[in-house]
Design a protein around this motif. Structure first.
Motif, PDB file in Angstrom:
ATOM      1  N   LEU A  15       0.832  -1.202   0.000  1.00 25.69           N
ATOM      2  CA  LEU A  15       0.000   0.000   0.000  1.00 25.69           C
ATOM      3  C   LEU A  15       0.865   1.250   0.000  1.00 25.69           C
ATOM      4  N   SER A  16       0.489   2.196  -0.835  1.00 19.53           N
ATOM      5  CA  SER A  16       1.132   3.509  -0.781  1.00 19.53           C
ATOM      6  C   SER A  16       0.619   4.223   0.465  1.00 19.53           C
ATOM      7  N   ARG A  17       1.216   5.323   0.774  1.00 15.05           N
ATOM      8  CA  ARG A  17       0.773   6.098   1.938  1.00 15.05           C
ATOM      9  C   ARG A  17      -0.697   6.495   1.795  1.00 15.05           C
ATOM     10  N   GLU A  18      -1.092   6.941   0.612  1.00 17.28           N
ATOM     11  CA  GLU A  18      -2.466   7.368   0.372  1.00 17.28           C
ATOM     12  C   GLU A  18      -3.434   6.194   0.445  1.00 17.28           C
ATOM     13  N   GLU A  19      -3.032   5.054  -0.111  1.00 17.75           N
ATOM     14  CA  GLU A  19      -3.881   3.863  -0.058  1.00 17.75           C
ATOM     15  C   GLU A  19      -4.031   3.384   1.381  1.00 17.75           C
ATOM     16  N   ARG A  20      -2.933   3.425   2.133  1.00 22.99           N
ATOM     17  CA  ARG A  20      -2.965   3.032   3.543  1.00 22.99           C
ATOM     18  C   ARG A  20      -3.958   3.919   4.312  1.00 22.99           C
ATOM     19  N   VAL A  22      -6.673   5.415   3.134  1.00 23.29           N
ATOM     20  CA  VAL A  22      -8.045   5.038   2.779  1.00 23.29           C
ATOM     21  C   VAL A  22      -8.437   3.751   3.512  1.00 23.29           C
ATOM     22  N   VAL A  23      -7.545   2.764   3.534  1.00 21.05           N
ATOM     23  CA  VAL A  23      -7.837   1.513   4.251  1.00 21.05           C
ATOM     24  C   VAL A  23      -8.035   1.804   5.738  1.00 21.05           C
ATOM     25  N   HIS A  24      -7.175   2.631   6.299  1.00 21.09           N
ATOM     26  CA  HIS A  24      -7.300   3.038   7.705  1.00 21.09           C
ATOM     27  C   HIS A  24      -8.677   3.663   7.957  1.00 21.09           C
ATOM     28  N   ASP A  47      -7.765  -7.059  13.541  1.00 20.19           N
ATOM     29  CA  ASP A  47      -6.546  -7.706  13.049  1.00 20.19           C
ATOM     30  C   ASP A  47      -5.965  -6.961  11.851  1.00 20.19           C
ATOM     31  N   VAL A  48      -6.812  -6.609  10.901  1.00 15.40           N
ATOM     32  CA  VAL A  48      -6.333  -5.894   9.717  1.00 15.40           C
ATOM     33  C   VAL A  48      -5.863  -4.497  10.108  1.00 15.40           C
ATOM     34  N   PHE A  49      -6.582  -3.846  10.997  1.00 19.73           N
ATOM     35  CA  PHE A  49      -6.189  -2.516  11.461  1.00 19.73           C
ATOM     36  C   PHE A  49      -4.781  -2.575  12.068  1.00 19.73           C
ATOM     37  N   GLU A  50      -4.553  -3.561  12.923  1.00 15.61           N
ATOM     38  CA  GLU A  50      -3.238  -3.722  13.549  1.00 15.61           C
ATOM     39  C   GLU A  50      -2.160  -3.990  12.498  1.00 15.61           C
ATOM     40  N   THR A  51      -2.469  -4.840  11.541  1.00 16.34           N
ATOM     41  CA  THR A  51      -1.517  -5.151  10.473  1.00 16.34           C
ATOM     42  C   THR A  51      -1.167  -3.897   9.679  1.00 16.34           C
ATOM     43  N   VAL A  52      -2.169  -3.139   9.305  1.00 16.57           N
ATOM     44  CA  VAL A  52      -1.949  -1.935   8.494  1.00 16.57           C
ATOM     45  C   VAL A  52      -1.188  -0.878   9.288  1.00 16.57           C
ATOM     46  N   GLU A  53      -1.478  -0.753  10.565  1.00 15.87           N
ATOM     47  CA  GLU A  53      -0.813   0.256  11.382  1.00 15.87           C
ATOM     48  C   GLU A  53       0.639  -0.101  11.688  1.00 15.87           C
ATOM     49  N   GLU A  54       0.956  -1.390  11.757  1.00 18.59           N
ATOM     50  CA  GLU A  54       2.303  -1.808  12.119  1.00 18.59           C
ATOM     51  C   GLU A  54       3.262  -1.859  10.945  1.00 18.59           C
ATOM     52  N   ARG A  55       2.774  -2.016   9.756  1.00 15.99           N
ATOM     53  CA  ARG A  55       3.636  -2.184   8.596  1.00 15.99           C
ATOM     54  C   ARG A  55       3.921  -0.826   7.958  1.00 15.99           C
ATOM     55  N   GLU A  56       5.006  -0.809   7.203  1.00 26.95           N
ATOM     56  CA  GLU A  56       5.345   0.430   6.516  1.00 26.95           C
ATOM     57  C   GLU A  56       4.939   0.418   5.054  1.00 26.95           C
ATOM     58  N   LYS A  57       5.097  -0.717   4.383  1.00 26.28           N
ATOM     59  CA  LYS A  57       4.749  -0.740   2.965  1.00 26.28           C
ATOM     60  C   LYS A  57       3.946  -1.961   2.566  1.00 26.28           C
ATOM     61  N   GLY A  90      -8.561   4.072  -3.137  1.00 28.65           N
ATOM     62  CA  GLY A  90      -9.333   2.926  -2.672  1.00 28.65           C
ATOM     63  C   GLY A  90      -9.618   1.949  -3.789  1.00 28.65           C
ATOM     64  N   ALA A  91      -9.890   2.452  -4.972  1.00 27.46           N
ATOM     65  CA  ALA A  91     -10.160   1.588  -6.122  1.00 27.46           C
ATOM     66  C   ALA A  91      -8.921   0.778  -6.493  1.00 27.46           C
ATOM     67  N   ALA A  92      -7.754   1.385  -6.368  1.00 24.47           N
ATOM     68  CA  ALA A  92      -6.513   0.667  -6.675  1.00 24.47           C
ATOM     69  C   ALA A  92      -6.331  -0.504  -5.708  1.00 24.47           C
ATOM     70  N   VAL A  93      -6.601  -0.287  -4.438  1.00 22.23           N
ATOM     71  CA  VAL A  93      -6.479  -1.358  -3.446  1.00 22.23           C
ATOM     72  C   VAL A  93      -7.531  -2.430  -3.706  1.00 22.23           C
ATOM     73  N   ALA A  94      -8.762  -2.017  -3.939  1.00 26.97           N
ATOM     74  CA  ALA A  94      -9.841  -2.974  -4.189  1.00 26.97           C
ATOM     75  C   ALA A  94      -9.530  -3.838  -5.414  1.00 26.97           C
ATOM     76  N   GLU A  95      -8.985  -3.225  -6.444  1.00 27.24           N
ATOM     77  CA  GLU A  95      -8.640  -3.969  -7.664  1.00 27.24           C
ATOM     78  C   GLU A  95      -7.542  -4.995  -7.384  1.00 27.24           C
ATOM     79  N   ARG A  96      -6.517  -4.590  -6.625  1.00 29.98           N
ATOM     80  CA  ARG A  96      -5.441  -5.538  -6.295  1.00 29.98           C
ATOM     81  C   ARG A  96      -5.958  -6.687  -5.438  1.00 29.98           C
ATOM     82  N   LEU A  97      -6.839  -6.380  -4.493  1.00 30.20           N
ATOM     83  CA  LEU A  97      -7.423  -7.442  -3.663  1.00 30.20           C
ATOM     84  C   LEU A  97      -8.256  -8.396  -4.512  1.00 30.20           C
ATOM     85  N   GLU A  98      -9.065  -7.833  -5.404  1.00 33.20           N
ATOM     86  CA  GLU A  98      -9.911  -8.673  -6.262  1.00 33.20           C
ATOM     87  C   GLU A  98      -9.059  -9.595  -7.128  1.00 33.20           C
ATOM     88  N   THR A  99      -8.000  -9.059  -7.694  1.00 29.99           N
ATOM     89  CA  THR A  99      -7.104  -9.863  -8.526  1.00 29.99           C
ATOM     90  C   THR A  99      -6.463 -10.976  -7.702  1.00 29.99           C
TER      91      THR A  99
END
Length: 102
Positions: A15-20, A22-24, A47-57, A90-99
């Motif tokens: 996730l880029s900073r901007e994508e992170r 939106v997920v947050h 769980d996902v919130f913790e994962t996203v907050e702890e990781r950098e990229k 958000g669409a970029a993240v959703a597309e990557r997840l869908e793929t």
């Protein structure tokens, strides 16, 4: 007919900073909604919130976490009040997840 991936399958999502951000935002909305209903937030959200907050990229999500995040992101993106700046990221993240989930 396609089969569901095993529940132990994981997906690495970068996730880029901007994508992170939106997920947050989507995850904090899920937490706020649960609290407003006097309920505990779903464990997958925490769980996902913790994962996203702890990781950098790069974040590692389980199959169920990736599916649920995709559903929440899609719902957020379909909302007419979602800011345009969030739609792009958000669409970029959703597309990557869908793929990844296919």
């Amino acid at each position: 007919m396609s089969s569901q991936p095993p529940e132990t399958e994981t997906f690495e999502v970068t996730l880029s900073r901007e994508e992170r951000w939106v997920v947050h935002h989507v995850l904090t909305d899920c937490i706020d909604d649960a609290v407003d209903e006097d309920e505990s937030p779903p464990s997958w959200v925490l769980d996902v919130f913790e994962t996203v907050e702890e990781r950098e990229k790069s974040d590692v999500l389980t199959g169920p976490e990736a599916r649920r995040l995709h559903e929440e992101l899609t719902s957020y993106l379909d909302d007419s009040e979602t800011p345009e700046r969030d739609v792009e990221h958000g669409a970029a993240v959703a597309e990557r997840l869908e793929t990844a989930l296919e």
